[in-house]
Design an enzyme around this catalytic site. Structure first.
Site, mmCIF file in Angstrom:
data_model
loop_
_atom_site.group_PDB
_atom_site.id
_atom_site.type_symbol
_atom_site.label_atom_id
_atom_site.label_comp_id
_atom_site.label_asym_id
_atom_site.label_seq_id
_atom_site.Cartn_x
_atom_site.Cartn_y
_atom_site.Cartn_z
ATOM 1 N N ASP A 85 -7.443 -3.734 14.411
ATOM 2 C CA ASP A 85 -8.823 -4.129 14.112
ATOM 3 C C ASP A 85 -8.878 -5.287 13.116
ATOM 4 O O ASP A 85 -9.934 -5.603 12.571
ATOM 5 C CB ASP A 85 -9.607 -2.925 13.555
ATOM 6 C CG ASP A 85 -8.936 -2.317 12.325
ATOM 7 O OD1 ASP A 85 -7.914 -2.871 11.857
ATOM 8 O OD2 ASP A 85 -9.418 -1.285 11.821
ATOM 9 N N GLU A 102 -9.653 -2.184 5.487
ATOM 10 C CA GLU A 102 -10.300 -1.894 6.762
ATOM 11 C C GLU A 102 -11.586 -2.719 6.911
ATOM 12 O O GLU A 102 -12.098 -3.237 5.915
ATOM 13 C CB GLU A 102 -10.654 -0.400 6.805
ATOM 14 C CG GLU A 102 -9.444 0.532 6.669
ATOM 15 C CD GLU A 102 -8.664 0.677 7.975
ATOM 16 O OE1 GLU A 102 -8.704 -0.223 8.822
ATOM 17 O OE2 GLU A 102 -8.015 1.729 8.139
ATOM 18 N N ASP A 117 0.813 -1.218 0.000
ATOM 19 C CA ASP A 117 0.000 0.000 0.000
ATOM 20 C C ASP A 117 0.849 1.271 0.000
ATOM 21 O O ASP A 117 2.071 1.218 0.160
ATOM 22 C CB ASP A 117 -0.946 0.003 1.213
ATOM 23 C CG ASP A 117 -0.268 -0.487 2.484
ATOM 24 O OD1 ASP A 117 0.969 -0.454 2.550
ATOM 25 O OD2 ASP A 117 -0.977 -0.898 3.420
ATOM 26 N N HIS A 154 -7.206 -5.445 10.180
ATOM 27 C CA HIS A 154 -7.006 -5.127 8.756
ATOM 28 C C HIS A 154 -5.639 -5.597 8.271
ATOM 29 O O HIS A 154 -4.686 -5.660 9.037
ATOM 30 C CB HIS A 154 -7.235 -3.634 8.462
ATOM 31 C CG HIS A 154 -6.163 -2.705 8.918
ATOM 32 N ND1 HIS A 154 -6.310 -1.821 9.970
ATOM 33 C CD2 HIS A 154 -4.913 -2.475 8.435
ATOM 34 C CE1 HIS A 154 -5.213 -1.102 10.106
ATOM 35 N NE2 HIS A 154 -4.346 -1.478 9.194
#
Ligand code: GLP
Length: 263
Positions: A140, A147, A71, A142
Site C-alpha cells: 500500500d 501506514e 521499526d 508504506h
C-alpha cells in the site's frame, strides 16, 4: 526521485548492495562513522546476503558503521523469532564485523514507549544523522510502518498496523493473522526524509501499484513512498514486475520504438 529499473530481484539486490558498499568504503572512518538506516522484510534479504558476501571476501567492513533500524513490533522480546531484532541478527549482524554498540533497534518491550521513540530520535541526531536509509515498501506504499494516513512530518512513534499489512506479514507468523502484533514502533516519515539519501528497493508484481502511486501519483500521506518525490537524493530501484504499472516506462518504450524506426 531517481527510478532505476533492473531485470529481476537479484539484480536489484546487487545494485543496492554495491551502492551501499561504495558509500561506506568511500566515507566511513573511525572519526566519522557512516550512519546507515536499515529495513526488515523479505525485500532486503538479497542485498543483505550480498553485503555479507562482500564482507567475507574482504571488500567491505562495517567497523566504522552505525546502524539504526526502521521499526520493531510492540510486545515481542528481542529473542522472539518473529522480532526484527532476531531477523537482523540472523540475516546481517551475526555475519559481519559491526560493533554491537553501534547497532540500534527500537525496543518494542520498553516500559515507556513514548520515551523510547523520543530517545531514538535523539540517538540518530547524536550520531550525526542518517547518511543512507535503505528501505522496502509495503503493497500500500508504506515505508517502515508509516501506514496510509501517517503525517508526512511524523517522527518515531507507535503505529497501528493496517489490515493489509497484518495480512501481508502473517506469512512470518505461520500464516496466522491473529499472531501478528497490532502495534509497532517505527521511525516517522520525516525521520526517513531527513536522511541524506534514501534508497528503496521494490520488487515483484505485488508492489507495482505502490510503485506507480509513489512515483507518478500525487504527494500524499496516503502513500509514504510518494514523499520521496520531494527528496533531493532518493532512489527507487525496482524490478520489471514492480515497474509494470509505471506510465513513464511506457513512454520510454515508445521513445525507443520511435528511435528504432528512425534508424
Ligand atoms: C513491513 C515492514 C516494512 C517493509 C514491508 C514490506 O511492513 N515494516 O519495512 O518494507 O513490510 O515487506 P516485504 O519486503 O517483505 O515485502
Amino acid at each position: 526521485m531517481r527510478v532505476i529499473i533492473k531485470k529481476n530481484y537479484e539484480e536489484c539486490s546487487k545494485w543496492a548492495a554495491s551502492h551501499i558498499a561504495e558509500r561506506v568504503n568511500r566515507e566511513a572512518s573511525e572519526a566519522a562513522p557512516f550512519v546507515l538506516g536499515l529495513p526488515t522484510g523479505s525485500t532486503p534479504l538479497g542485498a543483505y546476503g550480498e553485503l555479507c558476501r562482500m564482507f567475507k571476501t574482504g571488500s567491505l567492513s562495517f567497523k566504522n558503521v552505525i546502524t539504526f533500524n526502521m521499526d520493531e513490533y510492540v510486545g515481542l522480546k528481542a529473542d522472539d523469532e518473529q522480532s526484527y531484532h532476531h531477523f537482523m541478527e540472523e540475516n546481517l549482524f551475526s555475519h559481519i564485523d559491526i560493533d554491537r554498540e553501534n547497532i540500534h533497534i527500537l525496543d518494542g518491550m520498553a516500559e515507556n514507549l513514548e520515551e523510547e521513540c523520543a530517545n531514538y530520535e535523539k540517538g540518530i541526531k547524536a550520531a550525526g544523522g542518517i547518511k543512507l536509509f535503505l528501505g522496502g515498501v509495503g503493497s500500500d506504499g508504506h515505508i517502515a510502518f508509516n501506514e496510509p494516513g501517517t503525517s508526512l512530518v511524523s517522527r518515531t512513534h507507535k503505529a497501528f498496523l493496517t489490515k493489509e499489512t497484518i495480512q501481508a506479514n502473517a506469512r512470518f507468523f505461520d500464516g496466522k493473522e491473529n499472531a501478528v502484533p497490532r502495534y509497532a514502533l517505527t521511525v516517522g516519515v520525516a525521520t526517513i526524509t531527513d536522511a541524506e539519501e534514501v534508497l528503496i528497493i521494490a520488487t515483484g508484481r505485488a508492489k507495482a501499484r505502490a510503485v506507480q502511486a509513489g512515483v507518478e501519483g500525487d504527494v500524499t500521506h496516503s502513500c509514504a513512498l510518494s514523499v520521496l518525490q520531494m527528496h533531493k537524493n532518493a532512489i527507487i530501484v525496482c524490478d520489471e514486475d514492480a515497474a509494470e504499472e509505471l506510465k513513464m516506462k511506457t513512454i520510454n518504450y515508445f521513445n525507443q520504438m520511435e528511435e528504432a524506426m528512425r534508424d
